[in-house]
Scaffold this active site. Structure first.
Site, PDB file in Angstrom:
ATOM      1  N   CYS A   1       0.842  -1.201   0.000  1.00  0.00           N
ATOM      2  CA  CYS A   1       0.000   0.000   0.000  1.00  0.00           C
ATOM      3  C   CYS A   1       0.877   1.250   0.000  1.00  0.00           C
ATOM      4  O   CYS A   1       1.973   1.257   0.562  1.00  0.00           O
ATOM      5  CB  CYS A   1      -0.926   0.003   1.216  1.00  0.00           C
ATOM      6  SG  CYS A   1      -2.078   1.405   1.237  1.00  0.00           S
TER       7      CYS A   1
ATOM      8  N   ASP B   1       0.412   3.814   1.673  1.00  0.00           N
ATOM      9  CA  ASP B   1       0.382   4.395   3.023  1.00  0.00           C
ATOM     10  C   ASP B   1       1.808   4.672   3.534  1.00  0.00           C
ATOM     11  O   ASP B   1       2.659   3.773   3.540  1.00  0.00           O
ATOM     12  CB  ASP B   1      -0.338   3.415   3.970  1.00  0.00           C
ATOM     13  CG  ASP B   1      -0.697   4.048   5.302  1.00  0.00           C
ATOM     14  OD1 ASP B   1       0.209   4.611   5.965  1.00  0.00           O
ATOM     15  OD2 ASP B   1      -1.874   3.981   5.695  1.00  0.00           O
TER      16      ASP B   1
ATOM     17  N   ARG C   1       2.994   4.900   6.304  1.00  0.00           N
ATOM     18  CA  ARG C   1       3.408   4.168   7.508  1.00  0.00           C
ATOM     19  C   ARG C   1       3.816   2.732   7.208  1.00  0.00           C
ATOM     20  O   ARG C   1       4.149   1.968   8.118  1.00  0.00           O
ATOM     21  CB  ARG C   1       2.261   4.174   8.531  1.00  0.00           C
ATOM     22  CG  ARG C   1       1.857   5.572   8.966  1.00  0.00           C
ATOM     23  CD  ARG C   1       0.511   5.561   9.657  1.00  0.00           C
ATOM     24  NE  ARG C   1      -0.558   5.126   8.741  1.00  0.00           N
ATOM     25  CZ  ARG C   1      -1.830   4.979   9.099  1.00  0.00           C
ATOM     26  NH1 ARG C   1      -2.191   5.216  10.343  1.00  0.00           N
ATOM     27  NH2 ARG C   1      -2.731   4.598   8.207  1.00  0.00           N
TER      28      ARG C   1
ATOM     29  N   HIS D   1      -2.317  -4.089   4.944  1.00  0.00           N
ATOM     30  CA  HIS D   1      -2.152  -3.675   6.353  1.00  0.00           C
ATOM     31  C   HIS D   1      -3.516  -3.412   6.965  1.00  0.00           C
ATOM     32  O   HIS D   1      -4.438  -2.930   6.285  1.00  0.00           O
ATOM     33  CB  HIS D   1      -1.240  -2.452   6.476  1.00  0.00           C
ATOM     34  CG  HIS D   1      -1.802  -1.193   5.878  1.00  0.00           C
ATOM     35  ND1 HIS D   1      -2.346  -0.181   6.637  1.00  0.00           N
ATOM     36  CD2 HIS D   1      -1.922  -0.788   4.594  1.00  0.00           C
ATOM     37  CE1 HIS D   1      -2.756   0.800   5.844  1.00  0.00           C
ATOM     38  NE2 HIS D   1      -2.517   0.463   4.597  1.00  0.00           N
TER      39      HIS D   1
ATOM     40  N   CYS E   1      -6.398  -0.108   6.748  1.00  0.00           N
ATOM     41  CA  CYS E   1      -6.074   0.546   5.470  1.00  0.00           C
ATOM     42  C   CYS E   1      -7.167   1.548   5.087  1.00  0.00           C
ATOM     43  O   CYS E   1      -8.349   1.202   5.015  1.00  0.00           O
ATOM     44  CB  CYS E   1      -5.907  -0.499   4.383  1.00  0.00           C
ATOM     45  SG  CYS E   1      -5.486   0.196   2.769  1.00  0.00           S
TER      46      CYS E   1
HETATM   47 CO    CO Z   1      -3.449   1.236   3.016  1.00  0.00          CO
END
Ligand code: CO
Length: 205
Positions: free
Chosen positions: A43, A45, A47, A99, A102
Site C-alpha cells: 500500500c 500508506d 506508515r 495492512h 487501510c
Molecule cells: Co493502506
C-alpha cells in the site's frame, strides 16, 4: 514550501555522507547492479515503507505500491513492474502486503463518494461482493475493515497468480513463489496469511 524541499536535500546530503563514511565503496558497488530476491507489492500508506519493515537495505527489494496494494489485470504499471521483476531481475518471491486499518479499504466500504479514487476503489468493492456474507456477519466496523484487508490480500494474490506474467513465468519453469502477508501498524509485525503459491498447478488449490 521551499524550506520543506531544502530539508529534503540537507537530509539527503547528511545520509549520503554518513553511508560513505561507514562504507566508502557502498554507492559504487550498489550502482553496478541490483539483484533483489523480493518483489514487494504494498500500500502507498506512508506508515508501511517496504524496506524498513523487512529491514532490508537498498538493492534488496523491488517495490511497487498503490492504494490498497491492488493487482489489477489492466494496470500496466503494476504488470510492467511484475514482468521486469520476474523475467529480468529474477526475484524468487513476490509478496503482496496489506495492512490492517487501510484507508483505501475503509473508503471502499463506507458508501460515500471520494472523487477520482472511486474508480480505483471499485476493484475493492468487487472483493466485498465476493465475501459479502462473511463481512456482514461481523458486528464491529473495525473488524469488518480488518477482515476485508485480509480478504483483499488473498484476492490480490489470486489476481497475481492468474496474471499473464506469472502464468508465462511458471510455464517457462521460472522458480518464483507468490505470498500474501499483512502488517499491523500497532506493533510493526507482519503475519503470513498462508496463501503462498509456487506454481500454476496450485492455482485453484
Ligand atoms: Co493502506
Amino acid at each position: 514550501m521551499s524550506g520543506g524541499l531544502e530539508q529534503i536535500f540537507s537530509r539527503n546530503r547528511v545520509w549520503s555522507e554518513d553511508v560513505r563514511q561507514r562504507d566508502p565503496e557502498y554507492f559504487s558497488r550498489l550502482s553496478q547492479q541490483q539483484t533483489p530476491e523480493y518483489l514487494w507489492i504494498g500500500c502507498s500508506d506512508s506508515r508501511v515503507p517496504a524496506n524498513q519493515i523487512i529491514d532490508l537495505p537498498p538493492g534488496e527489494v523491488f517495490v511497487h505500491r498503490n492504494i490498497a496494494n491492488m493487482v489489477v489485470h489492466t494496470d500496466l504499471n503494476c504488470l510492467s513492474v511484475l514482468h521486469y521483476a520476474v523475467h529480468v531481475l529474477r526475484v524468487q518471491h513476490v509478496i503482496v502486503c496489506g495492512h490492517y486499518g487501510c484507508g483505501g479499504i475503509a473508503a471502499a466500504m463506507d458508501n460515500q463518494q471520494h472523487g477520482l479514487i472511486d474508480n480505483w476503489l471499485r476493484h475493492i468493492q468487487d472483493v466485498i461482493r465476493l465475501h459479502r456474507d462473511e463481512l456482514d456477519a461481523l458486528d464491529s466496523p473495525t473488524d469488518r475493515v480488518d477482515r476485508l484487508c485480509e480478504l483483499n490480500v488473498t484476492e490480490q494474490v489470486r489476481n497475481l497468480c492468474q496474471s499473464s506474467v506469472m502464468r508465462r513465468a511458471w510455464e517457462a519453469g521460472i522458480q518464483v513463489a507468490v505470498h500474501g502477508v499483512i502488517y499491523r501498524l500497532e506493533d510493526g509485525l507482519l503475519q503470513d496469511l498462508g496463501v503462498s503459491r509456487n506454481g500454476i498447478e496450485e492455482l485453484d488449490a
